[in-house]
Design a protein around this motif. Structure first.
Motif, PDB file in Angstrom:
ATOM      1  N   VAL A 160       0.785  -1.363   0.055  1.00  0.00           N
ATOM      2  CA  VAL A 160      -0.028   0.160   0.045  1.00  0.00           C
ATOM      3  C   VAL A 160       0.991   1.341   0.076  1.00  0.00           C
ATOM      4  CG1 VAL A 160      -1.658   1.195   1.133  1.00  0.00           C
ATOM      5  CG2 VAL A 160      -2.084  -1.153   0.887  1.00  0.00           C
ATOM      6  N   GLY A 161       2.029   1.078   0.735  1.00  0.00           N
ATOM      7  CA  GLY A 161       2.820   2.341   0.702  1.00  0.00           C
ATOM      8  C   GLY A 161       3.660   2.754  -0.549  1.00  0.00           C
ATOM      9  N   TRP A 162       3.647   1.602  -1.451  1.00  0.00           N
ATOM     10  CA  TRP A 162       4.113   2.046  -2.857  1.00  0.00           C
ATOM     11  C   TRP A 162       2.996   2.801  -3.761  1.00  0.00           C
ATOM     12  CZ3 TRP A 162       4.788  -3.936  -3.985  1.00  0.00           C
ATOM     13  CH2 TRP A 162       6.193  -4.419  -3.036  1.00  0.00           C
ATOM     14  N   LEU A 163       1.792   2.934  -2.931  1.00  0.00           N
ATOM     15  CA  LEU A 163       0.678   3.511  -3.738  1.00  0.00           C
ATOM     16  C   LEU A 163       0.384   4.946  -3.323  1.00  0.00           C
ATOM     17  CD1 LEU A 163      -1.867   0.952  -3.839  1.00  0.00           C
ATOM     18  CD2 LEU A 163      -0.698   1.554  -5.639  1.00  0.00           C
ATOM     19  N   GLY A 164       1.363   5.386  -2.160  1.00  0.00           N
ATOM     20  CA  GLY A 164       1.451   6.745  -1.598  1.00  0.00           C
ATOM     21  C   GLY A 164       0.817   7.008  -0.319  1.00  0.00           C
ATOM     22  N   THR A 165       0.737   8.004  -0.205  1.00  0.00           N
ATOM     23  CA  THR A 165       0.313   8.821   1.480  1.00  0.00           C
ATOM     24  C   THR A 165      -1.055   8.579   1.347  1.00  0.00           C
ATOM     25  OG1 THR A 165       2.211   9.931   1.705  1.00  0.00           O
ATOM     26  CG2 THR A 165       0.465  10.403   2.959  1.00  0.00           C
ATOM     27  N   LEU A 166      -1.781   8.834   0.723  1.00  0.00           N
ATOM     28  CA  LEU A 166      -3.198   8.848   0.407  1.00  0.00           C
ATOM     29  C   LEU A 166      -3.584   7.146   0.600  1.00  0.00           C
ATOM     30  CD1 LEU A 166      -4.244  11.608  -2.032  1.00  0.00           C
ATOM     31  CD2 LEU A 166      -4.082  11.771   0.602  1.00  0.00           C
ATOM     32  N   ALA A 167      -3.139   6.392  -0.053  1.00  0.00           N
ATOM     33  CA  ALA A 167      -3.663   5.095  -0.091  1.00  0.00           C
ATOM     34  C   ALA A 167      -3.224   4.612   1.512  1.00  0.00           C
ATOM     35  CB  ALA A 167      -2.803   4.250  -1.056  1.00  0.00           C
TER      36      ALA A 167
END
Length: 447
Positions: A266-273
């Protein structure tokens, strides 16, 4: 149908009397999780993302440690069923030592991970928030393990109310501490996410101290204290606790890993994710903890009947527990489904995060049956001390099925955060079915 109800009626009643205090205690944990996420989320979205990453890593440790401490429940439950109270107290002493040793091991592992946290591909802007919060939670692991030891002992002797009241009081203390330290009230500095961590550490210390005072001062535990103080050290008991605790801890740890390791993806998808993932995990804990409370009651009842060698009621207790869990699923999912459009807005003002949260309700709803199934029959197997096969079942379900499906759906198919969450229905349902089949096999001739 009437005859079926009459057959299970006494089991429903006993399980509800045992399980409801555990469920209420878990509700306190759920309220704390809601309060944490609400206060941190409204303080800043970046802190919510950092909390998501750190909390998921430590959830893996805490669930593993809870599973390890479960080794005490069937042992104490068997002693209690046979009225061997002094030996139950001796088991508590051995369990506390074992739990502290495991806590030190986990602390060492998490310390190594701390020095490598930059290599996990998380957003750079979150690292200054992640590191101090991580260290404070690291310091609290030994207190989590001590509390687990006391709790599993009292659950095993069918006293589920003591832990309930301590959990509720500790969580209330934590929420008040969060409010003061996150926002800088009553003259304290505004510490944000770090304040939430300090409040958690303080409340965990207080809960252990209170539990110890009750155990060693209250008159109702005198017959257990005799065994704790006078029977001395028992190496066979210590070995038995480890033989039961490690498989259960590994099974629960691998289950949680399917969630906690997913946070790296999920962290690979960014802060909002990450922020959306944390909100939805908070909701998922609402249902998991409720099922867990009833599952713990199943383990106690099954272990009591196993101690009396009453195979028929071992099976009936397990199936009665599953009937109750199914009813809980219908009620809880109706509530959650009705509120699905509003949940995201409770935790954050960010419209994009709220939209991501709404997209996760489909995989969340469809994995509930599997979650209830695996919790119930995992606890039933713990009650009969058949724990080693659960390691293989967990490895297949969570590492060979769940995590690969999450990566496939999230990144190969390009479904993003919703795709990562599609892993959970596959993993939990597979585990539930295999655990149920194992229980059927082990108790087939005892009906």
């Amino acid at each position: 149908m009437r005859n079926l109800f009459d057959t299970y009626k006494q089991h429903y009643k006993a399980l509800l009397l045992l399980g409801l205090p555990i469920v209420v205690g878990q509700l306190g944990v759920i309220v704390l999780g809601f309060a944490d996420t609400l206060m941190i989320g409204h303080h800043s979205t970046e802190e919510l993302g950092a909390a998501s990453f750190v909390n998921n890593l430590f959830t893996l440790c805490i669930i593993f440690s809870t599973g390890f401490s479960y080794g005490l429940t069937p042992i104490v439950g068997g002693f209690y069923g046979n009225r061997r109270f002094a030996e139950a107290g001796q088991a508590l002493r051995c369990s506390l030592v074992a739990n502290v040793l495991v806590a030190l091991l986990l602390t060492s592992v998490m310390t190594v991970l701390y020095f490598n946290v930059e290599r996990l591909g998380q957003p750079e802007e979150l690292l200054p928030l992640i590191k101090p919060y991580y260290l404070v939670l690291l310091a609290s692991l030994v207190f989590v393990m001590l509390f687990n030891g006391f709790k599993q002992f009292t659950d095993g002797i069918t006293d589920t109310k003591t832990a309930m009241w301590i959990l509720l009081g500790g969580n209330a203390l934590n929420i008040v501490g969060n409010y003061i330290l996150i926002n800088g009230k009553l003259g304290f500095p505004e510490l944000g996410l770090l304040g939430a961590g300090i409040s958690t550490l303080f409340s965990r210390i207080v809960m252990v101290v209170v539990f110890a005072l009750i155990m060693f001062r209250s008159r109702r535990f005198i017959r257990y204290r005799i065994g704790f103080m006078r029977l001395g050290w028992s190496t066979p008991m210590f070995k038995k606790l480890n033989a039961l605790g490690w498989p259960v801890g590994m099974q629960m740890g691998m289950e949680t890993a399917s969630f906690s390791l997913s946070v790296i993806m999920v962290g690979w998808l960014g802060t909002l994710a990450l922020a959306s993932h944390q909100i939805m995990l908070t909701i998922s804990q609402f249902t998991f903890m409720m099922y867990y409370g009833m599952g713990a009651a199943v383990a106690v009842r099954v272990s009591n009947f196993k101690g009396r060698e009453d195979g028929q009621n071992v099976r009936r207790s397990a199936y009665a527990g599953f009937h109750i869990v199914l009813c809980m699923e219908v009620v809880l999912l109706s509530i959650v489904f009705a509120l699905r459009g509003q949940v995201g807005g409770w935790f954050t003002d960010n419209a994009e995060v709220s939209a991501m949260v709404a997209s996760l309700f489909f995989p969340f709803l469809i994995y509930q049956f599997g979650d209830g199934l695996q919790i119930n029959f995992a606890n039933a197997l713990r009650g009969i001390s058949d724990v080693k096969p659960m390691i293989i079942i967990a490895f297949i379900s969570y590492f060979m099925i769940s995590l690969p499906v999450g990566y496939l759906c999230g990144f190969i198919f390009g479904w993003g955060l919703t795709g990562v969450w599609m892993a959970f229905p596959f993993g939990l349902t597979s585990a539930g079915l295999m655990l149920w089949l194992r229980f059927c096999k082990q108790t087939r001739n005892r009906a």
